[in-house]
Design a protein around this motif. Structure first.
Motif, mmCIF file in Angstrom:
data_model
loop_
_atom_site.group_PDB
_atom_site.id
_atom_site.type_symbol
_atom_site.label_atom_id
_atom_site.label_comp_id
_atom_site.label_asym_id
_atom_site.label_seq_id
_atom_site.Cartn_x
_atom_site.Cartn_y
_atom_site.Cartn_z
ATOM 1 N N ARG A 56 -3.969 6.390 3.074
ATOM 2 C CA ARG A 56 -3.638 5.075 3.630
ATOM 3 C C ARG A 56 -2.883 4.221 2.625
ATOM 4 O O ARG A 56 -1.923 3.517 2.986
ATOM 5 C CB ARG A 56 -4.913 4.355 4.084
ATOM 6 N N LEU A 57 -3.284 4.262 1.360
ATOM 7 C CA LEU A 57 -2.588 3.473 0.352
ATOM 8 C C LEU A 57 -1.176 4.019 0.097
ATOM 9 O O LEU A 57 -0.225 3.247 -0.070
ATOM 10 C CB LEU A 57 -3.400 3.443 -0.942
ATOM 11 N N VAL A 58 -1.061 5.340 0.057
ATOM 12 C CA VAL A 58 0.268 5.952 -0.092
ATOM 13 C C VAL A 58 1.168 5.505 1.048
ATOM 14 O O VAL A 58 2.347 5.155 0.844
ATOM 15 C CB VAL A 58 0.149 7.491 -0.132
ATOM 16 N N THR A 59 0.625 5.513 2.270
ATOM 17 C CA THR A 59 1.410 5.123 3.439
ATOM 18 C C THR A 59 1.749 3.643 3.415
ATOM 19 O O THR A 59 2.873 3.242 3.754
ATOM 20 C CB THR A 59 0.645 5.477 4.723
ATOM 21 N N ALA A 60 0.788 2.818 3.015
ATOM 22 C CA ALA A 60 1.040 1.378 2.930
ATOM 23 C C ALA A 60 2.201 1.077 1.996
ATOM 24 O O ALA A 60 3.046 0.206 2.280
ATOM 25 C CB ALA A 60 -0.221 0.656 2.454
ATOM 26 N N ILE A 61 2.284 1.791 0.896
ATOM 27 C CA ILE A 61 3.387 1.598 -0.040
ATOM 28 C C ILE A 61 4.680 2.150 0.548
ATOM 29 O O ILE A 61 5.733 1.500 0.498
ATOM 30 C CB ILE A 61 3.064 2.263 -1.388
ATOM 31 N N ALA A 62 4.630 3.332 1.144
ATOM 32 C CA ALA A 62 5.829 3.981 1.667
ATOM 33 C C ALA A 62 6.503 3.140 2.741
ATOM 34 O O ALA A 62 7.746 3.050 2.788
ATOM 35 C CB ALA A 62 5.497 5.362 2.212
ATOM 36 N N ILE A 63 5.714 2.526 3.635
ATOM 37 C CA ILE A 63 6.317 1.771 4.735
ATOM 38 C C ILE A 63 6.498 0.296 4.401
ATOM 39 O O ILE A 63 6.866 -0.498 5.261
ATOM 40 C CB ILE A 63 5.516 1.926 6.033
ATOM 41 N N GLY A 64 6.258 -0.057 3.153
ATOM 42 C CA GLY A 64 6.661 -1.374 2.693
ATOM 43 C C GLY A 64 5.657 -2.488 2.843
ATOM 44 O O GLY A 64 6.036 -3.659 2.785
ATOM 45 N N GLU A 65 4.378 -2.181 3.021
ATOM 46 C CA GLU A 65 3.395 -3.255 2.947
ATOM 47 C C GLU A 65 3.319 -3.780 1.512
ATOM 48 O O GLU A 65 3.158 -4.984 1.293
ATOM 49 C CB GLU A 65 2.028 -2.762 3.416
ATOM 50 N N TYR A 66 3.399 -2.862 0.579
ATOM 51 C CA TYR A 66 3.495 -3.209 -0.846
ATOM 52 C C TYR A 66 4.801 -2.638 -1.361
ATOM 53 O O TYR A 66 5.006 -1.426 -1.358
ATOM 54 C CB TYR A 66 2.335 -2.597 -1.632
ATOM 55 N N LEU A 67 5.684 -3.505 -1.799
ATOM 56 C CA LEU A 67 6.996 -3.087 -2.283
ATOM 57 C C LEU A 67 6.993 -2.976 -3.803
ATOM 58 O O LEU A 67 6.120 -3.525 -4.476
ATOM 59 C CB LEU A 67 8.057 -4.091 -1.828
ATOM 60 N N PRO A 68 7.958 -2.255 -4.361
ATOM 61 C CA PRO A 68 8.037 -2.164 -5.819
ATOM 62 C C PRO A 68 8.004 -3.547 -6.478
ATOM 63 O O PRO A 68 8.718 -4.458 -6.073
ATOM 64 C CB PRO A 68 9.380 -1.466 -6.036
ATOM 65 N N GLY A 69 7.132 -3.675 -7.445
ATOM 66 C CA GLY A 69 6.937 -4.955 -8.123
ATOM 67 C C GLY A 69 5.761 -5.747 -7.603
ATOM 68 O O GLY A 69 5.301 -6.679 -8.259
ATOM 69 N N ALA A 70 5.263 -5.386 -6.405
ATOM 70 C CA ALA A 70 4.136 -6.118 -5.822
ATOM 71 C C ALA A 70 2.830 -5.716 -6.483
ATOM 72 O O ALA A 70 2.647 -4.571 -6.891
ATOM 73 C CB ALA A 70 4.057 -5.857 -4.322
ATOM 74 N N ARG A 71 1.921 -6.662 -6.557
ATOM 75 C CA ARG A 71 0.588 -6.379 -7.093
ATOM 76 C C ARG A 71 -0.381 -6.178 -5.941
ATOM 77 O O ARG A 71 -0.415 -6.970 -4.992
ATOM 78 C CB ARG A 71 0.098 -7.531 -7.972
ATOM 79 N N LEU A 72 -1.175 -5.115 -5.999
ATOM 80 C CA LEU A 72 -2.185 -4.872 -4.980
ATOM 81 C C LEU A 72 -3.353 -5.827 -5.160
ATOM 82 O O LEU A 72 -3.584 -6.344 -6.265
ATOM 83 C CB LEU A 72 -2.688 -3.425 -5.060
ATOM 84 N N PRO A 73 -4.113 -6.083 -4.098
ATOM 85 C CA PRO A 73 -5.315 -6.906 -4.238
ATOM 86 C C PRO A 73 -6.290 -6.261 -5.221
ATOM 87 O O PRO A 73 -6.223 -5.059 -5.491
ATOM 88 C CB PRO A 73 -5.903 -6.917 -2.821
ATOM 89 N N VAL A 74 -7.220 -7.045 -5.724
ATOM 90 C CA VAL A 74 -8.244 -6.513 -6.620
ATOM 91 C C VAL A 74 -9.107 -5.517 -5.848
ATOM 92 O O VAL A 74 -9.154 -5.526 -4.609
ATOM 93 C CB VAL A 74 -9.109 -7.643 -7.210
ATOM 94 N N GLU A 75 -9.809 -4.645 -6.562
ATOM 95 C CA GLU A 75 -10.592 -3.577 -5.929
ATOM 96 C C GLU A 75 -11.556 -4.098 -4.876
ATOM 97 O O GLU A 75 -11.701 -3.505 -3.805
ATOM 98 C CB GLU A 75 -11.370 -2.805 -6.997
ATOM 99 N N ARG A 76 -12.220 -5.195 -5.181
ATOM 100 C CA ARG A 76 -13.217 -5.728 -4.251
ATOM 101 C C ARG A 76 -12.584 -6.084 -2.907
ATOM 102 O O ARG A 76 -13.100 -5.728 -1.841
ATOM 103 C CB ARG A 76 -13.881 -6.964 -4.859
ATOM 104 N N ASP A 77 -11.449 -6.780 -2.943
ATOM 105 C CA ASP A 77 -10.779 -7.167 -1.707
ATOM 106 C C ASP A 77 -10.184 -5.965 -0.998
ATOM 107 O O ASP A 77 -10.236 -5.856 0.231
ATOM 108 C CB ASP A 77 -9.683 -8.192 -1.996
ATOM 109 N N LEU A 78 -9.622 -5.045 -1.773
ATOM 110 C CA LEU A 78 -9.026 -3.853 -1.174
ATOM 111 C C LEU A 78 -10.101 -3.017 -0.476
ATOM 112 O O LEU A 78 -9.869 -2.468 0.611
ATOM 113 C CB LEU A 78 -8.327 -3.040 -2.258
ATOM 114 N N ALA A 79 -11.280 -2.939 -1.072
ATOM 115 C CA ALA A 79 -12.389 -2.216 -0.448
ATOM 116 C C ALA A 79 -12.766 -2.842 0.888
ATOM 117 O O ALA A 79 -13.052 -2.137 1.864
ATOM 118 C CB ALA A 79 -13.593 -2.189 -1.388
ATOM 119 N N ALA A 80 -12.752 -4.176 0.956
ATOM 120 C CA ALA A 80 -13.082 -4.859 2.204
ATOM 121 C C ALA A 80 -12.016 -4.593 3.266
ATOM 122 O O ALA A 80 -12.336 -4.320 4.427
ATOM 123 C CB ALA A 80 -13.211 -6.361 1.962
#
Length: 262
Positions: A35-59
């Motif tokens: 899911r994370l690989v796909t989120a990056i591939a389709i542009g939810e997170y673009l190069p240079g973007a910071r992902l949410p912290v682990e706690r939020d990402l887990a939620a």
């Protein structure tokens, strides 16, 4: 449209983490990684973007923090992410869609295709309703903000800056509707389309610029309709513009070599 809050009904990050901490399995790590690989591939997170912290990402993902940590480590190993330490640190996107991501994208999108089709259709319909409300309720101040946000999008560089400017414009449209319930419903619904977080997907690299140009033309027509108070036109244009999301998904599936049925 990018979002920072959790969709209605999602438990707090701490509660989610405690719930899943003992239940996740190696196969769950595989799923979250995909899911994370796909989120990056389709542009939810673009190069240079910071992902949410682990706690939020887990939620967002409904997974335990250890599962998310293991998945993030895999993405670092594959070169998709880099970890920065210190103030302002975190996990940042390095590469959007290397060849190694293709199978994961195909698996993830194929599994969710029917659901995504229905959800994207619902987003289009609800976005039309929000745009109609904006055309009926906008003030002179709202109109000024809409055109200011439109110009910010027009002048933004491709990629992350354009994505952020797009989010700002859509937030202004929701604000112009002066209906917090409609605005929250749209935010929550769009969050359910997400692969990795409630963030507006921006497309895979080869089609991104064409979609940005398409969005520019649609944005101008939409802002003009809202400014002029043309509610029927704003509704139709809002629905049309919302279709970009599913177009991104089917384009990514074609790149991954799997049928989308469209």
């Amino acid at each position: 449209m990018a979002h920072t809050g959790l969709p209605t009904g999602i438990a707090s990050p701490d509660a989610q983490g405690l719930l899943h901490q003992q239940l996740d399995t190696p196969s769950r790590v595989d799923e979250v990684t995909d899911r994370l690989v796909t989120a990056i591939a389709i542009g939810e997170y673009l190069p240079g973007a910071r992902l949410p912290v682990e706690r939020d990402l887990a939620a967002y993902l409904g997974a335990g923090r250890m599962t998310v940590r293991a998945a993030l480590a895999r993405l670092v190993e594959r070169g998709l992410l880099e970890t920065r330490r210190g103030r302002g640190g975190g996990s940042f996107v390095r590469d959007q869609w290397p060849d190694s991501s293709t199978e994961a994208v195909g698996r993830t999108l194929t599994h969710r295709l029917a659901e995504l089709r229905d959800r994207c259709d619902a987003v289009c319909r609800l976005q039309g309703a929000v745009c109609r409300a904006a055309a009926e309720s906008r003030t002179d101040q709202d109109i000024a903000v809409l055109w200011e946000r439109f110009e910010a999008y027009r002048s933004a560089e491709t990629g992350l800056a354009a994505q952020q400017a797009d989010s700002g414009l859509h937030e202004a449209i929701s604000a112009a509707a002066h209906n917090d319930v409609l605005a929250q419903l749209l935010r929550d619904l769009k969050a359910t389309v997400s692969m990795g977080a409630p963030a507006h997907l921006w497309g895979e690299p080869s089609s991104m610029r064409a979609m940005e140009v398409r969005a520019l033309h649609e944005h101008e027509k939409l802002v003009r309709a809202i400014s002029d108070g043309r509610a029927d036109d704003a509704d139709a244009l809002g629905r049309l513009h919302g279709a970009i999301d599913f177009h991104h998904i089917t384009t990514a599936m074609r790149r991954a070599g799997v049928p989308s049925g469209d």
